[in-house]
Design an enzyme around this catalytic site. Structure first.
Site, PDB file in Angstrom:
ATOM      1  N   SER A  90       0.910  -1.116  -0.217  1.00 59.02           N
ATOM      2  CA  SER A  90       0.045   0.026  -0.022  1.00 59.02           C
ATOM      3  C   SER A  90       0.668   1.228  -0.039  1.00 59.02           C
ATOM      4  CB  SER A  90      -0.805   0.050   1.147  1.00 59.02           C
ATOM      5  OG  SER A  90      -1.683  -1.319   1.143  1.00 59.02           O
ATOM      6  N   GLY A  91       1.901   1.360   1.075  1.00 61.25           N
ATOM      7  CA  GLY A  91       2.782   2.518   0.873  1.00 61.25           C
ATOM      8  C   GLY A  91       3.560   2.675  -0.289  1.00 61.25           C
ATOM      9  N   GLU A 134       9.442  -5.620  -6.482  1.00 55.27           N
ATOM     10  CA  GLU A 134       8.602  -6.500  -5.391  1.00 55.27           C
ATOM     11  C   GLU A 134       9.051  -7.809  -5.549  1.00 55.27           C
ATOM     12  OE1 GLU A 134       6.053  -6.147  -3.022  1.00 55.27           O
ATOM     13  OE2 GLU A 134       6.597  -8.198  -3.008  1.00 55.27           O
ATOM     14  N   CYS A 191      -1.909  -6.101   2.767  1.00 56.71           N
ATOM     15  CA  CYS A 191      -3.285  -5.708   2.636  1.00 56.71           C
ATOM     16  C   CYS A 191      -3.986  -6.346   1.546  1.00 56.71           C
ATOM     17  CB  CYS A 191      -3.323  -4.142   2.782  1.00 56.71           C
ATOM     18  SG  CYS A 191      -5.066  -3.678   2.671  1.00 56.71           S
ATOM     19  N   CYS A 226      -5.818  -7.368   4.753  1.00 58.15           N
ATOM     20  CA  CYS A 226      -7.171  -6.622   4.858  1.00 58.15           C
ATOM     21  C   CYS A 226      -8.209  -7.062   3.932  1.00 58.15           C
ATOM     22  CB  CYS A 226      -7.165  -5.223   4.772  1.00 58.15           C
ATOM     23  SG  CYS A 226      -5.676  -4.303   5.182  1.00 58.15           S
ATOM     24  N   LYS A 234      -9.098 -11.094   4.123  1.00 55.57           N
ATOM     25  CA  LYS A 234      -9.659 -11.126   5.516  1.00 55.57           C
ATOM     26  C   LYS A 234     -11.007 -10.779   5.693  1.00 55.57           C
ATOM     27  CE  LYS A 234      -9.710  -7.966   7.860  1.00 55.57           C
ATOM     28  NZ  LYS A 234      -8.820  -7.271   8.457  1.00 55.57           N
ATOM     29  N   ALA A 290      15.174  -6.705  -4.274  1.00 56.48           N
ATOM     30  CA  ALA A 290      16.095  -5.718  -4.026  1.00 56.48           C
ATOM     31  C   ALA A 290      16.784  -5.630  -2.765  1.00 56.48           C
ATOM     32  CB  ALA A 290      15.205  -4.561  -4.265  1.00 56.48           C
ATOM     33  N   GLY A 342      -4.059 -12.583  20.976  1.00 61.97           N
ATOM     34  CA  GLY A 342      -5.346 -12.201  21.497  1.00 61.97           C
ATOM     35  C   GLY A 342      -5.599 -10.729  20.754  1.00 61.97           C
ATOM     36  N   TYR A 373      -5.693  -8.266  17.134  1.00 60.69           N
ATOM     37  CA  TYR A 373      -6.432  -8.225  15.844  1.00 60.69           C
ATOM     38  C   TYR A 373      -6.764  -9.503  14.935  1.00 60.69           C
ATOM     39  CZ  TYR A 373      -6.083  -2.957  15.386  1.00 60.69           C
ATOM     40  OH  TYR A 373      -6.036  -1.491  15.562  1.00 60.69           O
ATOM     41  N   GLU A 407     -10.221 -11.816  14.709  1.00 65.92           N
ATOM     42  CA  GLU A 407     -10.450 -11.653  13.166  1.00 65.92           C
ATOM     43  C   GLU A 407     -10.774 -13.159  12.686  1.00 65.92           C
ATOM     44  OE1 GLU A 407      -9.914  -7.231  11.717  1.00 65.92           O
ATOM     45  OE2 GLU A 407      -8.289  -8.660  11.167  1.00 65.92           O
ATOM     46  N   ARG A 423      -5.970  -6.080  23.955  1.00 62.46           N
ATOM     47  CA  ARG A 423      -5.140  -5.309  24.640  1.00 62.46           C
ATOM     48  C   ARG A 423      -4.712  -3.810  23.948  1.00 62.46           C
ATOM     49  NH1 ARG A 423       0.138  -3.764  25.579  1.00 62.46           N
ATOM     50  NH2 ARG A 423       0.973  -5.542  24.310  1.00 62.46           N
ATOM     51  N   THR A 483      -3.011   0.185   6.938  1.00 64.36           N
ATOM     52  CA  THR A 483      -2.873   0.426   5.527  1.00 64.36           C
ATOM     53  C   THR A 483      -2.993   1.942   5.349  1.00 64.36           C
ATOM     54  OG1 THR A 483      -3.485  -1.687   4.746  1.00 64.36           O
ATOM     55  CG2 THR A 483      -3.768  -0.026   3.175  1.00 64.36           C
ATOM     56  N   HIS A 529     -33.396   8.480  12.699  1.00 66.47           N
ATOM     57  CA  HIS A 529     -34.121   7.291  13.067  1.00 66.47           C
ATOM     58  C   HIS A 529     -34.693   6.382  12.244  1.00 66.47           C
ATOM     59  CE1 HIS A 529     -36.375   5.484  16.401  1.00 66.47           C
ATOM     60  NE2 HIS A 529     -37.627   5.567  15.878  1.00 66.47           N
ATOM     61  N   GLU A 565     -27.692   6.450  15.760  1.00 67.08           N
ATOM     62  CA  GLU A 565     -28.439   7.705  16.573  1.00 67.08           C
ATOM     63  C   GLU A 565     -28.072   7.772  17.987  1.00 67.08           C
ATOM     64  OE1 GLU A 565     -32.727   7.809  16.776  1.00 67.08           O
ATOM     65  OE2 GLU A 565     -32.675   5.517  16.238  1.00 67.08           O
TER      66      GLU A 565
HETATM   67  P1  NDP Z   1      -1.194  -7.600  17.555  1.00 63.97           P
HETATM   68  O1  NDP Z   1      -0.172  -7.015  17.862  1.00 63.97           O
HETATM   69  O2  NDP Z   1      -2.636  -7.042  17.402  1.00 63.97           O
HETATM   70  O3  NDP Z   1      -1.546  -8.850  18.500  1.00 63.97           O
HETATM   71  C1  NDP Z   1      -0.571  -9.859  19.081  1.00 63.97           C
HETATM   72  C2  NDP Z   1      -0.839 -10.662  19.960  1.00 63.97           C
HETATM   73  O4  NDP Z   1      -0.128 -11.893  20.359  1.00 63.97           O
HETATM   74  C3  NDP Z   1      -1.452 -10.308  21.188  1.00 63.97           C
HETATM   75  O5  NDP Z   1      -2.493 -10.510  21.825  1.00 63.97           O
HETATM   76  C4  NDP Z   1      -0.057 -10.382  22.008  1.00 63.97           C
HETATM   77  O6  NDP Z   1      -0.229 -10.329  23.583  1.00 63.97           O
HETATM   78  C5  NDP Z   1       0.145 -11.714  21.468  1.00 63.97           C
HETATM   79  N1  NDP Z   1       1.626 -12.138  21.769  1.00 63.97           N
HETATM   80  C6  NDP Z   1       2.775 -11.448  21.287  1.00 63.97           C
HETATM   81  N2  NDP Z   1       3.788 -12.080  21.806  1.00 63.97           N
HETATM   82  C7  NDP Z   1       3.514 -13.045  22.367  1.00 63.97           C
HETATM   83  C8  NDP Z   1       4.076 -14.210  22.661  1.00 63.97           C
HETATM   84  N3  NDP Z   1       5.556 -14.182  22.798  1.00 63.97           N
HETATM   85  N4  NDP Z   1       3.546 -15.477  23.315  1.00 63.97           N
HETATM   86  C9  NDP Z   1       2.139 -15.309  23.242  1.00 63.97           C
HETATM   87  N5  NDP Z   1       1.584 -14.187  22.863  1.00 63.97           N
HETATM   88  C10 NDP Z   1       2.135 -13.301  22.429  1.00 63.97           C
HETATM   89  O7  NDP Z   1      -0.773  -8.427  16.351  1.00 63.97           O
HETATM   90  P2  NDP Z   1      -1.660  -9.230  14.960  1.00 63.97           P
HETATM   91  O8  NDP Z   1      -0.466 -10.188  14.557  1.00 63.97           O
HETATM   92  O9  NDP Z   1      -3.035  -9.427  15.736  1.00 63.97           O
HETATM   93  O10 NDP Z   1      -1.771  -8.147  14.135  1.00 63.97           O
HETATM   94  C11 NDP Z   1      -0.695  -7.384  13.583  1.00 63.97           C
HETATM   95  C12 NDP Z   1      -0.849  -5.766  13.240  1.00 63.97           C
HETATM   96  O11 NDP Z   1      -1.368  -5.760  12.084  1.00 63.97           O
HETATM   97  C13 NDP Z   1      -1.852  -5.197  14.128  1.00 63.97           C
HETATM   98  O12 NDP Z   1      -1.096  -4.813  15.322  1.00 63.97           O
HETATM   99  C14 NDP Z   1      -2.221  -4.295  13.333  1.00 63.97           C
HETATM  100  O13 NDP Z   1      -1.609  -3.195  13.401  1.00 63.97           O
HETATM  101  C15 NDP Z   1      -2.386  -4.811  11.999  1.00 63.97           C
HETATM  102  N6  NDP Z   1      -3.691  -5.548  11.575  1.00 63.97           N
HETATM  103  C16 NDP Z   1      -4.790  -4.734  11.393  1.00 63.97           C
HETATM  104  C17 NDP Z   1      -5.730  -4.964  11.265  1.00 63.97           C
HETATM  105  C18 NDP Z   1      -7.031  -4.299  10.994  1.00 63.97           C
HETATM  106  O14 NDP Z   1      -6.978  -3.127  10.924  1.00 63.97           O
HETATM  107  N7  NDP Z   1      -8.303  -4.784  11.092  1.00 63.97           N
HETATM  108  C19 NDP Z   1      -6.254  -6.595  11.070  1.00 63.97           C
HETATM  109  C20 NDP Z   1      -4.931  -7.346  11.088  1.00 63.97           C
HETATM  110  C21 NDP Z   1      -3.525  -6.701  11.723  1.00 63.97           C
HETATM  111  P3  NDP Z   1      -0.313  -9.023  24.229  1.00 63.97           P
HETATM  112  O15 NDP Z   1      -1.450  -8.243  24.120  1.00 63.97           O
HETATM  113  O16 NDP Z   1      -0.064  -9.473  25.757  1.00 63.97           O
HETATM  114  O17 NDP Z   1       0.765  -8.101  23.835  1.00 63.97           O
END
Ligand code: NDP
Length: 469
Positions: free
Chosen positions: A15-16, A36, A44, A49, A52, A116, A179, A181, A185, A208, A315, A440, A445
């Site tokens: 994207s960038g 590339e 993305c 994106c 997904k 590259a 836990g 994104y 998803e 988080r 993105t 409404h 709303e």
């Molecule tokens: P995230 O950073 O959102 O989540 C990573 C998860 O893995 C967190 O729950 C983290 O825990 C956990 N984690 C990290 N390291 C470890 C470890 N060593 N052991 C166990 N658990 C671990 O990353 P994602 O991979 O889900 O997505 C990457 C990025 O891509 C996102 O941050 C976002 O910026 C982008 N993205 C955006 C989307 C959207 O806009 N809808 C969709 C998908 C991705 P903890 O919370 O404790 O750190």
């Protein structure tokens, strides 16, 4: 005779990179090439994106078919076929990748399908062709890739989101580590398609970084709809079992069995083997390229935008950073990227839309706040007998009535948050929000109808003074 082969050489056609290359060539009239090593379009379009969201749409139909019964429909013999959806998604991805290529060509950008490597402040070597080219400026836009904990025994038996798009068969069961994104998803996609789904998360509540009420709402709803969420644990080992199943050993001594383990534990910048160390580009410990507000590295001719800089990995942010780079370097209009109040959405069940400060972050900044919160069952869900609710929350600064944050979890949240982001970015006050008359009957709303702040403050124990705590 120009001093360099190109005015700009972009590494990475995501994207960038694509946006920067097109603008620099078509709008600024520069001689631009882009390299590339995989498909044009980047994370993305190819493995993020776009595919997904299409899978999320596919998974939503199951619930829609169930909901339809409440509106008089008889649904018999409904059947889901994974290869049909998977292949349709991949066809759309290929179509979009083709459009990206066409747009680059139309803009006059030279496309190098090659790896590259930076070999000097103005030099790039193309690995496959063996040629070295020179450029006045080099833009690193190589994005990131899924990360796995290399030290975990058997980690290679797990898959990543990249693999999940291409699965031969729909699994019967999946365990998702993480836990964030991607975990939420894919839990939504798999469970929506009828796969027995478990999330294993190391913290006490998924997502988080999002507002605590949103996190609780999403986690409760995922659980209500059948996703098992195991908190306070990590995957300690993965073992192969008969029929390609996996045994997943958790740190809390639980042992799970599933067809797949999906690693969704974050992504890491693509700088390995890129030559940046050798030319002295400063990077963080995780490999992210360090840049200033104008996306400049410490080497004056080398710049970086997007996930490879690990600022806000979204993105639209990469695209904005690319536009600001071109404006600054080629159009004579120095433009710093503004990373404040960027909205984002999680396409989970329910989906999330959020912009601005969470209640926790706003409190940590020492402000007194008014919190407005509502939760309701959307009209469509009543006849459907669907228990999913919408949560909306506004975080308001008592000092000036400004709405600092908007947090929505529920149907249409990603659509609503785009407009809420306009208001937050414009620094509108709660009174200005409320001056907008409601539309409404809609769910949105409620955003202008939250008259009274909540006084319970979720048990934080603050004294309430006219709702300010
Ligand atoms: P995230 O950073 O959102 O989540 C990573 C998860 O893995 C967190 O729950 C983290 O825990 C956990 N984690 C990290 N390291 C470890 C470890 N060593 N052991 C166990 N658990 C671990 O990353 P994602 O991979 O889900 O997505 C990457 C990025 O891509 C996102 O941050 C976002 O910026 C982008 N993205 C955006 C989307 C959207 O806009 N809808 C969709 C998908 C991705 P903890 O919370 O404790 O750190």
């Amino acid at each position: 005779m120009p001093q360099f082969d190109y005015d700009l050489f972009v590494i990475g056609a995501g994207s960038g990179g694509v946006r920067a290359a097109r603008l620099a060539s078509a709008r600024a009239g520069k001689r631009v090439a882009i390299a590339e090593q995989q498909e044009i379009g980047g994370t993305c379009v190819i493995r993020g994106c776009v595919p997904k969201k299409l899978l999320v749409y596919g998974a939503e139909f199951g619930q829609s078919l169930r909901d339809a019964r409440g509106f008089g429909w008889t649904i018999e013999g409904a059947h889901f076929d994974w290869p049909s959806l998977r292949d349709a998604v991949q066809r759309e991805v290929a179509r979009l990748s083709g459009l990206y290529r066409q747009n680059l060509e139309k803009a006059g950008v030279e496309i190098r399908e090659d790896r590259a490597v930076v070999v000097g402040p103005h030099a790039v070597r193309l690995s496959r062709s063996g040629r070295t080219v020179s450029a006045e400026r080099i833009l690193i836009a190589t994005g990131g890739h899924t990360w796995r904990p290399e030290e975990t025994p058997g980690q290679e038996l797990g898959i990543t989101s990249t693999d999940a798009f291409l699965l031969e068969e729909l699994p019967r069961s999946v365990v998702i580590a993480g836990g964030g994104y991607i975990a939420c998803e894919f839990a939504t996609i798999f469970s929506g398609l009828g796969v027995e789904t478990t999330i294993v998360y190391r913290g006490d509540q998924i997502l988080r970084g999002f507002d605590r009420d949103v996190r609780a709402h999403v986690q409760a709803d995922l659980e209500r709809t059948g996703v098992r969420v195991i908190c306070g644990a990590v995957v300690d080992a993965v073992e192969a079992m008969p029929e390609r199943r996996k045994r997943i050993v958790l740190s809390n001594a639980l042992r799970l069995e599933a067809d797949h383990l999906l690693w969704a534990v974050g992504r890491t910048p693509n700088t390995g083997g890129l030559g940046l160390n050798d030319v002295g580009v400063a990077m963080r410990a995780n490999g992210a390229v360090i840049v200033d507000a104008f996306s400049r590295t410490n080497v004056p001719s080398i710049f970086a935008v997007g996930d490879v800089t690990d600022r806000i990995n979204l993105t639209p942010v990469a695209i904005r950073e690319a536009v600001a780079f071109v404006e600054t370097e080629f159009m004579g209009r120095p433009t710093a990227m503004d990373h404040a109040d960027i909205a984002s959405a999680v396409f989970s069940r329910p989906p999330v839309g959020a912009v601005g400060l969470t209640e926790e972050d706003a409190r940590a900044s020492g402000r007194k706040l008014k919190i407005f919160r509502t939760a309701f069952r959307p009209m469509k869900h009543i006849l459907a007998g669907n228990e999913q609710r919408v949560l909306m929350k506004l975080v308001v600064d008592c000092a000036d009535d400004r709405v600092l944050g908007v947090h929505i979890a529920g149907v249409d949240a990603p659509e609503m948050i785009q407009l809420a982001a306009v208001a937050v970015k414009a620094r509108l006050t709660k009174a200005q929000w409320d001056a907008a008359c409601a539309v409404h009957p809609t769910g949105a709303e409620e955003l202008v109808l939250m008259g009274e702040p909540v006084t319970d403050d979720n048990g934080a124990g603050h004294e309430s003074s006219a709702g300010c705590v």
